[in-house]
Design an enzyme around this catalytic site. Structure first.
Site, PDB file in Angstrom:
ATOM      1  N   LYS A 134     115.613 -27.437 -13.892  1.00 44.39           N
ATOM      2  CA  LYS A 134     116.212 -27.893 -12.628  1.00 44.39           C
ATOM      3  C   LYS A 134     116.898 -29.242 -12.800  1.00 44.39           C
ATOM      4  O   LYS A 134     118.042 -29.425 -12.397  1.00 44.39           O
ATOM      5  CB  LYS A 134     115.113 -28.014 -11.562  1.00 44.39           C
ATOM      6  CG  LYS A 134     115.548 -28.765 -10.308  1.00 44.39           C
ATOM      7  CD  LYS A 134     114.438 -28.824  -9.278  1.00 44.39           C
ATOM      8  CE  LYS A 134     113.579 -30.064  -9.325  1.00 44.39           C
ATOM      9  NZ  LYS A 134     114.224 -31.305  -8.873  1.00 44.39           N
ATOM     10  N   ASN A 135     116.171 -30.177 -13.431  1.00 45.13           N
ATOM     11  CA  ASN A 135     116.699 -31.547 -13.495  1.00 45.13           C
ATOM     12  C   ASN A 135     117.810 -31.739 -14.524  1.00 45.13           C
ATOM     13  O   ASN A 135     118.402 -32.809 -14.609  1.00 45.13           O
ATOM     14  CB  ASN A 135     115.563 -32.547 -13.758  1.00 45.13           C
ATOM     15  CG  ASN A 135     114.700 -32.735 -12.522  1.00 45.13           C
ATOM     16  OD1 ASN A 135     115.026 -32.237 -11.444  1.00 45.13           O
ATOM     17  ND2 ASN A 135     113.593 -33.451 -12.673  1.00 45.13           N
ATOM     18  N   ARG A 184     117.290 -35.171  -2.947  1.00 47.87           N
ATOM     19  CA  ARG A 184     117.750 -36.488  -3.363  1.00 47.87           C
ATOM     20  C   ARG A 184     118.805 -36.433  -4.464  1.00 47.87           C
ATOM     21  O   ARG A 184     119.690 -37.280  -4.527  1.00 47.87           O
ATOM     22  CB  ARG A 184     116.529 -37.229  -3.902  1.00 47.87           C
ATOM     23  CG  ARG A 184     116.299 -38.564  -3.376  1.00 47.87           C
ATOM     24  CD  ARG A 184     115.190 -39.177  -4.188  1.00 47.87           C
ATOM     25  NE  ARG A 184     115.763 -39.890  -5.317  1.00 47.87           N
ATOM     26  CZ  ARG A 184     116.233 -41.110  -5.263  1.00 47.87           C
ATOM     27  NH1 ARG A 184     116.183 -41.784  -4.155  1.00 47.87           N
ATOM     28  NH2 ARG A 184     116.741 -41.681  -6.322  1.00 47.87           N
ATOM     29  N   CYS A 195     111.245 -41.214   0.982  1.00 46.57           N
ATOM     30  CA  CYS A 195     110.949 -39.838   0.607  1.00 46.57           C
ATOM     31  C   CYS A 195     109.460 -39.761   0.361  1.00 46.57           C
ATOM     32  O   CYS A 195     108.805 -40.780   0.228  1.00 46.57           O
ATOM     33  CB  CYS A 195     111.828 -39.428  -0.575  1.00 46.57           C
ATOM     34  SG  CYS A 195     111.011 -39.201  -2.114  1.00 46.57           S
ATOM     35  N   ARG A 199     112.064 -44.917  -3.410  1.00 42.09           N
ATOM     36  CA  ARG A 199     113.137 -44.342  -4.237  1.00 42.09           C
ATOM     37  C   ARG A 199     114.541 -44.812  -3.847  1.00 42.09           C
ATOM     38  O   ARG A 199     115.374 -44.037  -3.379  1.00 42.09           O
ATOM     39  CB  ARG A 199     113.063 -42.812  -4.211  1.00 42.09           C
ATOM     40  CG  ARG A 199     111.758 -42.301  -4.721  1.00 42.09           C
ATOM     41  CD  ARG A 199     111.722 -40.801  -4.786  1.00 42.09           C
ATOM     42  NE  ARG A 199     112.370 -40.267  -5.976  1.00 42.09           N
ATOM     43  CZ  ARG A 199     112.357 -38.976  -6.286  1.00 42.09           C
ATOM     44  NH1 ARG A 199     111.764 -38.113  -5.521  1.00 42.09           N
ATOM     45  NH2 ARG A 199     112.946 -38.556  -7.379  1.00 42.09           N
ATOM     46  N   ASP A 206     106.331 -36.212 -13.289  1.00 40.51           N
ATOM     47  CA  ASP A 206     106.434 -34.873 -12.696  1.00 40.51           C
ATOM     48  C   ASP A 206     105.335 -33.924 -13.183  1.00 40.51           C
ATOM     49  O   ASP A 206     105.243 -32.795 -12.714  1.00 40.51           O
ATOM     50  CB  ASP A 206     107.812 -34.250 -13.010  1.00 40.51           C
ATOM     51  CG  ASP A 206     108.908 -34.849 -12.129  1.00 40.51           C
ATOM     52  OD1 ASP A 206     108.594 -35.630 -11.219  1.00 40.51           O
ATOM     53  OD2 ASP A 206     110.092 -34.525 -12.367  1.00 40.51           O
ATOM     54  N   ARG A 223     111.574 -25.063  -4.319  1.00 45.26           N
ATOM     55  CA  ARG A 223     112.638 -26.020  -4.659  1.00 45.26           C
ATOM     56  C   ARG A 223     112.808 -26.101  -6.170  1.00 45.26           C
ATOM     57  O   ARG A 223     113.916 -26.327  -6.653  1.00 45.26           O
ATOM     58  CB  ARG A 223     112.259 -27.431  -4.148  1.00 45.26           C
ATOM     59  CG  ARG A 223     112.596 -27.690  -2.707  1.00 45.26           C
ATOM     60  CD  ARG A 223     112.440 -29.161  -2.419  1.00 45.26           C
ATOM     61  NE  ARG A 223     113.078 -29.945  -3.469  1.00 45.26           N
ATOM     62  CZ  ARG A 223     112.680 -31.132  -3.877  1.00 45.26           C
ATOM     63  NH1 ARG A 223     111.623 -31.707  -3.340  1.00 45.26           N
ATOM     64  NH2 ARG A 223     113.327 -31.763  -4.821  1.00 45.26           N
TER      65      ARG A 223
END
Ligand code: UD1
Length: 418
Positions: free
Chosen positions: A22-23, A92, A116, A121, A305, A397
């Site tokens: 995802k990132n 974000r 958040c 952040r 994470d 997500r």
């Protein structure tokens, strides 16, 4: 709102295909804004955050298509240069359009992400860097408005290591006039993947993956031709935690264990064993888990994470583990939910002391953010009896079809929509 009903305490066995990261996918999709014409990106995971990026692109007037092999974007129709509040507040990473829009079109208006769930952040470092490159930044009514002629190369030092900050400035610098040096840059594998993609578009980048990145700006970039996104290291780590928690035996296909940094060391310390096979990484959970202390750090340190999932694992260990969160404040929201399942955890500021209890008890729990929800899945799969995890949209997500993958490995997981 969907919820997951999990009957726990079964060792998981079988093969699991790891999805694209995802990132890495999100910044690479925004890199398509840097070029004229159609970009194609492969191995993009089918996730809610990716769909949100798609909405953001359609909102800007671009043609955006998600298909089985990935994403296609054509920048020809762009009309709006804005990321509105409604989309930024759900994701974000929308701020990643700022650098590319400013570099290629000289204007961008992006909602400030605001508070958040895992801390304040801010994006002050993204803005500082863009200003150094010659952008005029104004903050008004919760939005960042940025304007620039052609951006100029600059020397930029990050006081704090920031992943999306490094990515935003690397993309902006790729089209700037002159050379940009980013110091104390993030070294995450996702930064390297973005740099590789930009290089394939014609960018001149040296040092990605190290703390000093040098970018020599070019006049134009080519669209992306099928760049394949790297495998998701956090999804990989989450399935390792699941194998560890359930005493399972999983074969993780298509993963890159070398991207897990300190997490692999800590999983081994906890008693999990690994075998590299031709088909993938075999992960074998121990009969009894050992405690292990962790401190979250930028890459290659232990990833923030993975903190929540590792904590769920440590609630099952024989002994006490100390877990320090140093990247984000307020990232212990899973603790209250894990306690509902019988975990014994004390919090003192950014430090959690987890006293292993050997086994947990199923309970109704609430997902509060993406990785917190993954930690509840880890715990529920090992808990005795039934757990119901509410607000599973957080999980969707960032995890591609996780319930389906778990079922294939023998877990009793049901998704209920109501
Ligand atoms: C990215 C990841 C996220 C991960 C995080 C840390 C994406 C899309 N998201 O988020 O999953 O948890 O890295 O590994 O890749 N900071 C500032 N000013 C800034 C920017 C950041 O003070 O301008 C601080 C943050 O408050 C935080 C720290 O820097 O304390 C790290 O944040 P950062 O690396 O920017 O996180 P993200 O890039 O948002």
């Amino acid at each position: 709102m969907d919820r997951l009903i999990i009957q726990g305490n079964k060792p998981l066995k079988g093969e699991i295909q790891i999805s694209g990261a995802k990132n890495a996918a999100l910044p690479i999709i925004t890199a398509s804004l840097l070029a004229a014409g159609e970009s194609r990106i492969s191995r993009v995971p089918d996730l809610r955050d990716v769909a949100t990026m798609g909405k953001l692109f359609e909102n800007m007037g671009l043609s955006y298509r998600y298909h089985r092999e990935g994403v296609s974007v054509d920048t020809a129709g762009i009309r709006h240069f804005e990321a509105p509040y409604d989309l930024v507040k759900t994701m974000r990473a929308s701020v990643l359009v700022l650098g590319p829009l400013l570099a290629r079109y000289g204007k961008a208006r992006v909602s400030l992400p605001g508070g958040c769930a895992i801390g304040a952040r801010p994006i002050n470092l993204h803005l500082m860097g863009l200003e150094k490159m010659g952008a005029k930044i104004m903050l008004e009514a919760g939005y960042v408005s940025a304007k620039a002629g052609r951006l100029k190369g600059a020397s930029i030092y990050f006081d704090t290591v920031t992943v999306t900050g490094t990515e935003n400035l690397m993309m902006a610098a790729a089209l700037a006039k002159g050379t940009t040096v980013l110091e104390n840059a993030a070294r995450e594998p996702e930064v390297v993947d973005l740099a590789n993609c930009l290089t394939s578009m014609g960018a001149k980048i040296r040092g990605a993956g190290e703390s000093i990145i040098e970018i020599e700006g070019v006049d134009a970039l080519k669209p992306i031709h099928g760049h394949e996104v790297i495998p998701d290291r956090i999804e990989t780590g989450t399935f390792i935690a699941i194998a560890g928690a359930t005493g399972g035996d999983l074969l993780l296909k298509g993963c890159r264990p070398d991207h897990l940094g300190a997490a692999m060391v800590k999983f081994r310390e906890a008693g999990i064993t690994f075998r590299d096979t031709k088909k993938g990484l075999r992960v074998i959970g121990p009969e009894k888990l050992s405690p292990a202390d962790i401190k979250t750090r930028p890459y290659p340190g232990f990833p923030t994470d993975m903190q929540a999932q590792f904590m769920a694992l440590m609630t099952l260990a024989e002994g006490t583990s100390i877990i320090k969160e140093t990247v984000f404040e307020n990232r212990f929201m899973h603790v209250a939910e894990l306690r509902r399942m019988g975990a014994i955890i004390e919090i003192d500021g950014g430090t959690a002391s987890v006293k292993g209890v050997g086994t947990l008890k199923g309970a109704p729990v609430m997902a509060t953010d993406l990785r917190a929800s993954a930690s509840l899945v880890v715990a529920a799969l090992r808990a005795e009896g039934e757990s119901v995890i509410h607000r599973i949209y957080h999980l969707d997500r960032g995890y591609e079809r996780m319930d389906e993958k778990l079922r294939k490995a023998g877990a009793s997981v049901e998704r209920v929509t109501s």
